[in-house]
Design a protein around this motif. Structure first.
Motif, short mmCIF file in Angstrom:
data_model
loop_
_atom_site.label_atom_id
_atom_site.label_comp_id
_atom_site.label_asym_id
_atom_site.label_seq_id
_atom_site.Cartn_x
_atom_site.Cartn_y
_atom_site.Cartn_z
N ALA A 12 0.83 -1.21 0.00
CA ALA A 12 0.00 0.00 0.00
C ALA A 12 0.86 1.26 0.00
O ALA A 12 0.59 2.22 -0.73
CB ALA A 12 -0.94 -0.02 1.21
N GLU A 13 1.92 1.24 0.81
CA GLU A 13 2.79 2.41 0.89
C GLU A 13 3.51 2.65 -0.44
O GLU A 13 3.63 3.79 -0.90
CB GLU A 13 3.81 2.22 2.02
CG GLU A 13 3.19 2.31 3.41
CD GLU A 13 4.20 2.02 4.51
OE1 GLU A 13 5.32 1.55 4.18
OE2 GLU A 13 3.87 2.23 5.69
N LEU A 14 3.99 1.58 -1.04
CA LEU A 14 4.70 1.72 -2.32
C LEU A 14 3.77 2.18 -3.44
O LEU A 14 4.17 2.93 -4.33
CB LEU A 14 5.35 0.39 -2.71
CG LEU A 14 6.56 -0.04 -1.86
CD1 LEU A 14 6.96 -1.47 -2.18
CD2 LEU A 14 7.74 0.90 -2.10
N ALA A 15 2.52 1.73 -3.38
CA ALA A 15 1.56 2.10 -4.42
C ALA A 15 0.88 3.42 -4.13
O ALA A 15 0.22 3.99 -5.01
CB ALA A 15 0.51 1.00 -4.57
N GLY A 16 1.01 3.90 -2.89
CA GLY A 16 0.35 5.15 -2.52
C GLY A 16 -1.15 5.03 -2.41
O GLY A 16 -1.90 5.96 -2.73
N VAL A 17 -1.61 3.86 -1.93
CA VAL A 17 -3.05 3.62 -1.77
C VAL A 17 -3.30 3.05 -0.38
O VAL A 17 -2.37 2.78 0.38
CB VAL A 17 -3.57 2.64 -2.85
CG1 VAL A 17 -3.38 3.22 -4.24
CG2 VAL A 17 -2.87 1.27 -2.74
N THR A 21 -7.62 -0.90 -0.54
CA THR A 21 -7.50 -0.96 -2.00
C THR A 21 -6.62 -2.13 -2.43
O THR A 21 -6.95 -2.85 -3.38
CB THR A 21 -6.90 0.37 -2.53
OG1 THR A 21 -7.79 1.44 -2.22
CG2 THR A 21 -6.70 0.30 -4.05
N VAL A 22 -5.51 -2.31 -1.72
CA VAL A 22 -4.63 -3.45 -2.02
C VAL A 22 -5.39 -4.76 -1.85
O VAL A 22 -5.32 -5.65 -2.69
CB VAL A 22 -3.38 -3.44 -1.13
CG1 VAL A 22 -2.55 -4.72 -1.34
CG2 VAL A 22 -2.53 -2.21 -1.40
N GLU A 31 -14.65 -2.43 -7.00
CA GLU A 31 -14.15 -1.64 -8.11
C GLU A 31 -12.88 -0.89 -7.71
O GLU A 31 -12.84 -0.23 -6.67
CB GLU A 31 -15.22 -0.63 -8.55
CG GLU A 31 -16.45 -1.26 -9.20
CD GLU A 31 -16.11 -1.94 -10.51
OE1 GLU A 31 -15.22 -1.44 -11.22
OE2 GLU A 31 -16.74 -2.97 -10.82
N VAL A 32 -11.86 -1.02 -8.54
CA VAL A 32 -10.62 -0.29 -8.33
C VAL A 32 -10.23 0.31 -9.68
O VAL A 32 -10.30 -0.37 -10.72
CB VAL A 32 -9.48 -1.21 -7.82
CG1 VAL A 32 -8.18 -0.41 -7.67
CG2 VAL A 32 -9.86 -1.84 -6.48
N ARG A 39 -0.92 -0.70 -11.03
CA ARG A 39 0.25 -0.31 -10.24
C ARG A 39 0.44 -1.27 -9.06
O ARG A 39 1.56 -1.69 -8.76
CB ARG A 39 0.08 1.13 -9.74
CG ARG A 39 1.31 1.67 -9.03
CD ARG A 39 1.27 3.19 -8.89
NE ARG A 39 0.23 3.64 -7.97
CZ ARG A 39 -0.89 4.24 -8.33
NH1 ARG A 39 -1.15 4.47 -9.62
NH2 ARG A 39 -1.78 4.64 -7.43
N VAL A 40 -0.67 -1.62 -8.40
CA VAL A 40 -0.59 -2.55 -7.27
C VAL A 40 -0.07 -3.91 -7.75
O VAL A 40 0.82 -4.50 -7.13
CB VAL A 40 -1.97 -2.71 -6.60
CG1 VAL A 40 -1.94 -3.86 -5.59
CG2 VAL A 40 -2.38 -1.41 -5.90
N LYS A 41 -0.61 -4.41 -8.85
CA LYS A 41 -0.19 -5.72 -9.36
C LYS A 41 1.28 -5.71 -9.78
O LYS A 41 1.98 -6.71 -9.60
CB LYS A 41 -1.08 -6.13 -10.54
CG LYS A 41 -2.49 -6.50 -10.14
CD LYS A 41 -3.35 -6.86 -11.35
CE LYS A 41 -4.76 -7.23 -10.94
NZ LYS A 41 -5.62 -7.56 -12.10
N GLU A 42 1.72 -4.60 -10.33
CA GLU A 42 3.12 -4.49 -10.73
C GLU A 42 4.04 -4.58 -9.51
O GLU A 42 5.09 -5.22 -9.55
CB GLU A 42 3.34 -3.17 -11.47
CG GLU A 42 4.75 -3.02 -12.05
CD GLU A 42 4.91 -1.74 -12.85
OE1 GLU A 42 6.07 -1.40 -13.16
OE2 GLU A 42 3.90 -1.07 -13.15
N ILE A 43 3.64 -3.93 -8.43
CA ILE A 43 4.44 -3.96 -7.19
C ILE A 43 4.43 -5.37 -6.60
O ILE A 43 5.47 -5.89 -6.16
CB ILE A 43 3.91 -2.93 -6.17
CG1 ILE A 43 4.19 -1.51 -6.70
CG2 ILE A 43 4.53 -3.14 -4.80
CD1 ILE A 43 3.48 -0.42 -5.93
N VAL A 44 3.25 -6.00 -6.58
CA VAL A 44 3.15 -7.37 -6.07
C VAL A 44 4.07 -8.30 -6.86
O VAL A 44 4.79 -9.11 -6.30
CB VAL A 44 1.69 -7.87 -6.15
CG1 VAL A 44 1.61 -9.37 -5.89
CG2 VAL A 44 0.83 -7.12 -5.14
#
Length: 342
Positions: A12-17, A21-22, A31-32, A39-44
């Protein structure tokens, strides 16, 4: 889903959400915004986070996922091995409360369409299929994808569909390899026949396309006398091979680009002709023909691995939203001759 709170917090911190949301992205609920979800999936993916197994099992059991499986005929020993891979993986997934519903159908559009309709009615959450290469099948697959049901093709693909991934070998390349083998076996000069399964199965037609490309470019003196379809049926393959060998006395090589190898080789034995034979797969009858010297080379496709991997991709997507890095998971080919199996 069983990710630790520290993991969700870090993502969450890396994605800024927010953590919520994560959680929605990881569990495919709510819904997201598409850009945020990406962006979240890329970080994961970058962090290679995996859900905690115990937590994942608990979460998945509540959802009671069902995965449909459609493979070709029960009379096809190759697909028995694909099914074995599916079944071993399915047994593992029982720990997560995931069930599979399997159907085996002939090379028939209506039969495959009916099987897909039955699985939809059963409420499947994912579909693993060896598709018949027909426009009606492609449209039905796309309808299933539009219902938010991921589809993975196994062993053979279909052109232009919305399927998430294909798991199998590179059939065009396998045809090229077979042509190269005949070049070596015949010193680049012979007359041969191709016995295939069906022109409406993409893997069969792609093998022949790759085969012909190499012959035209590198072995112009290898002539194709006939291409015949046996629909992966041993009795039909026997009859076709027998007819070809009797009506074409100059044929010195046979390329079996699909199933029906045992029936075809039985006709070779009865003919008492010495012909070079290249086949696919490592089913027991083919391996025995290889030991007996009837078959020169057989090319293996690792069917067990194909089945297990295809089911694993669907499970991974359903439980973590993880999409394969590439939409084709190419399984390595193997080659067997008499001397490396005895």
């Amino acid at each position: 889903m069983g990710f630790s709170m520290a993991t969700i917090k870090e993502i969450a911190e890396l994605a800024g959400v927010s953590r919520g949301t994560v959680d929605r992205v990881l569990n495919n609920r709510g819904e997201v915004n598409a850009e945020t979800a990406a962006r979240v999936k890329e970080i994961v993916k970058a962090l290679d986070y995996r859900p905690n197994k115990a937590g994942l099992a608990l979460a998945v059991r509540k959802k009671k996922y069902k995965i449909g499986v459609i493979l070709f005929s029960e009379n096809n020993p190759f697909f028995d091995e694909v099914m074995e891979g599916v079944q071993v993986k399915a047994f593992e997934l029982l720990d997560y409360g995931v069930s599979t519903i399997t159907k085996r159908v002939e090379f028939d559009v209506s039969a495959q369409l009916a099987a897909m309709d039955e699985l939809i009615a059963d409420g499947i959450h994912g579909l693993l299929i060896a598709p018949y290469n027909d426009e009606m099948i492609r449209r039905k697959m796309d309808e299933i994808v539009d219902m938010q049901i991921p589809v993975v093709t196994v062993n053979t693909d279909i052109e232009g569909s919305k399927r998430m991934a294909y798991v199998g070998t590179d059939y065009f390349q396998s045809g090229r390899i077979a042509a190269g083998l005949f070049g070596l076996l015949t010193r680049g000069k012979t007359e041969l026949a191709i016995i295939t399964g069906s022109s409406n199965v993409l893997c069969h037609s792609e093998r022949i396309r790759g085969f012909r490309e190499v012959l035209e470019k590198d072995y112009p003196d290898i002539q194709i006398a006939e291409i015949a379809e046996n629909h992966d049926d041993e009795f039909e393959s026997y009859a076709i091979t027998k007819r070809i060998l009797e009506s074409c006395p100059d044929i010195e090589a046979l390329f079996f680009s699909a199933a029906g190898v045992c029936g075809g080789c039985r006709a070779v034995i009865e003919s008492r002709k010495r012909v070079k034979v290249v086949t696919f797969d490592e089913v027991p009858t083919t391996m025995q023909m290889l030991r007996d010297g009837v078959i020169s080379v057989t090319i293996g496709q690792q069917p067990f691995r194909q089945g297990a991997k295809a089911l694993d991709i669907i499970f991974d997507y359903l439980t973590s939203g993880r999409v394969p890095e590439a939409d084709e998971c190419i399984i390595d080919l193997t080659m067997k001759i008499r001397e490396n199996i005895i």
